[in-house]
Design an enzyme around this catalytic site. Structure first.
Site: not given
Ligand SMILES: NC(=O)c1ccc[n+]([C@@H]2O[C@H](COP(=O)([O-])OP(=O)(O)OC[C@H]3O[C@@H](n4cnc5c(N)ncnc54)[C@H](O)[C@@H]3O)[C@@H](O)[C@H]2O)c1
Length: 294
Positions: A118, A139, A151, A189
């Site tokens: 993000s 993104h 994005e 963001n």
């Molecule tokens: N939540 C949102 O609305 C949103 C929107 C756009 C982008 N993002 C981005 O997407 C990414 C993920 O966010 P999220 O909300 O899905 O987080 P989340 O916490 O729901 O999921 C993250 C996952 O990554 C896994 N993980 C951690 N270390 C790992 C590894 N070494 N190998 C494989 N898996 C691993 C965790 O176990 C978890 O299941 C982040 O970079 C976040 O900034 C989030």
């Protein structure tokens, strides 16, 4: 574009949506997480989402079954097989640095490494690899199956060829890509998160209660969802991580994270994914009840 084996790292909120959409659009997907429980959860979530689409007659049962059959869930991926990788692990810069180093070592030469981050700098992630021209931001928006935008973020060294492949790939996944440059928070963001943070300040300062703040933004600004409800959907830990990157990397106090947001994250109430955030989702997730938080 010769991409068939599509790897997704992290099967949380975003990862499972990316896995689902990639599988529905014909790729052979490998979904990776750190333990079997998380993978089982992701599989169940994707099954439920596809089932809902079948019920609404958006896709056939055969399409849903075919999509699920195209996904392999594993904690021990062979990255040497990947044609394309999207990293969607937790928003932690050190973790992502390590992952990009490993992906660079294990993936075939020429494979593009995309990040769904993000806010973390794509240029920084690329610097962990010997293929900075092949590292790019992809993104997706939350919830991935519903939101049209991707994005696309070019790092300082991302090549035009890499951008073109990712642009085409996003379109193949049914999305609309928009290209931006690599600055903290990119465009989405940089604008969205200070608004959410300000809504939390308004709540903390007693300007109004949760439902009133969200109501003003929905009815007055035609936002489909209020900022506090959106914060719960995104995950309060993700919101805080984004504000911390904006604050540190733009070095401007106007991005300071709200103390109430920090307190909520410290308490473990992270929004939809834990059942409680600014709203309580435990009784009826579709009609959550606004909480009183101070
Ligand atoms: N939540 C949102 O609305 C949103 C929107 C756009 C982008 N993002 C981005 O997407 C990414 C993920 O966010 P999220 O909300 O899905 O987080 P989340 O916490 O729901 O999921 C993250 C996952 O990554 C896994 N993980 C951690 N270390 C790992 C590894 N070494 N190998 C494989 N898996 C691993 C965790 O176990 C978890 O299941 C982040 O970079 C976040 O900034 C989030």
């Amino acid at each position: 574009m010769d991409i068939q084996k599509f790897y997704v790292l992290g099967t949380g909120t975003m990862g499972n949506g990316i896995v689902q959409v990639a599988a529905q659009t014909g790729f052979d997907v490998t979904a990776v997480d750190i333990n079997q429980d998380l993978l089982d959860k992701a599989k169940a979530m994707i099954g439920k989402n596809l089932g809902r689409m079948v019920k609404k007659e958006k896709i056939s049962q055969e399409d849903a079954d075919a999509a699920l059959n195209r996904i392999t869930f594993t904690t021990e991926p062979d990255f040497g097989q990947a044609d394309f990788v999207v990293e969607a692990v937790s928003e932690n810069p050190d973790l992502k640095d390590k992952i990009f180093k490993k992906l660079d070592e294990e993936c075939k030469e020429g494979v593009i490494l995309a990040s769904n981050t993000s806010t973390i700098s794509i240029t920084r992630l690329a610097a962990n690899t010997n293929r900075a021209d092949k590292v790019i931001g992809m993104h997706f928006m939350n919830p991935v199956p519903m939101m049209k935008l991707v994005e696309v973020i070019n790092g300082l060294k991302t090549s035009d060829e890499t951008y073109k492949v990712v642009d085409e790939l996003a379109k193949k996944m049914g999305k609309i890509p928009i290209l931006v440059n690599d600055y903290p928070g990119f465009v989405s963001n940089r604008i969205l998160m200070p608004m959410i943070n300000e809504a939390v300040y308004a709540l903390m300062e007693g300007v109004a209660e949760v439902e009133a703040i969200d109501g003003v933004m929905k009815l007055g600004m035609a936002h489909p969802m209020g900022p506090l409800r959106l914060a719960d959907l995104i995950g309060l830990d993700v919101c805080l991580a984004i504000m911390e990157v904006l604050f540190t990397d733009l070095a401007d106090t106007k991005y300071r994270p709200c103390p109430l947001l920090k307190k909520m994250v410290a308490s473990g109430d992270l929004g939809n994914k834990t059942g409680k955030g600014f709203y309580d989702y435990t009784e009826d997730p579709k009609n959550p009840v606004a909480r009183t938080v101070r």
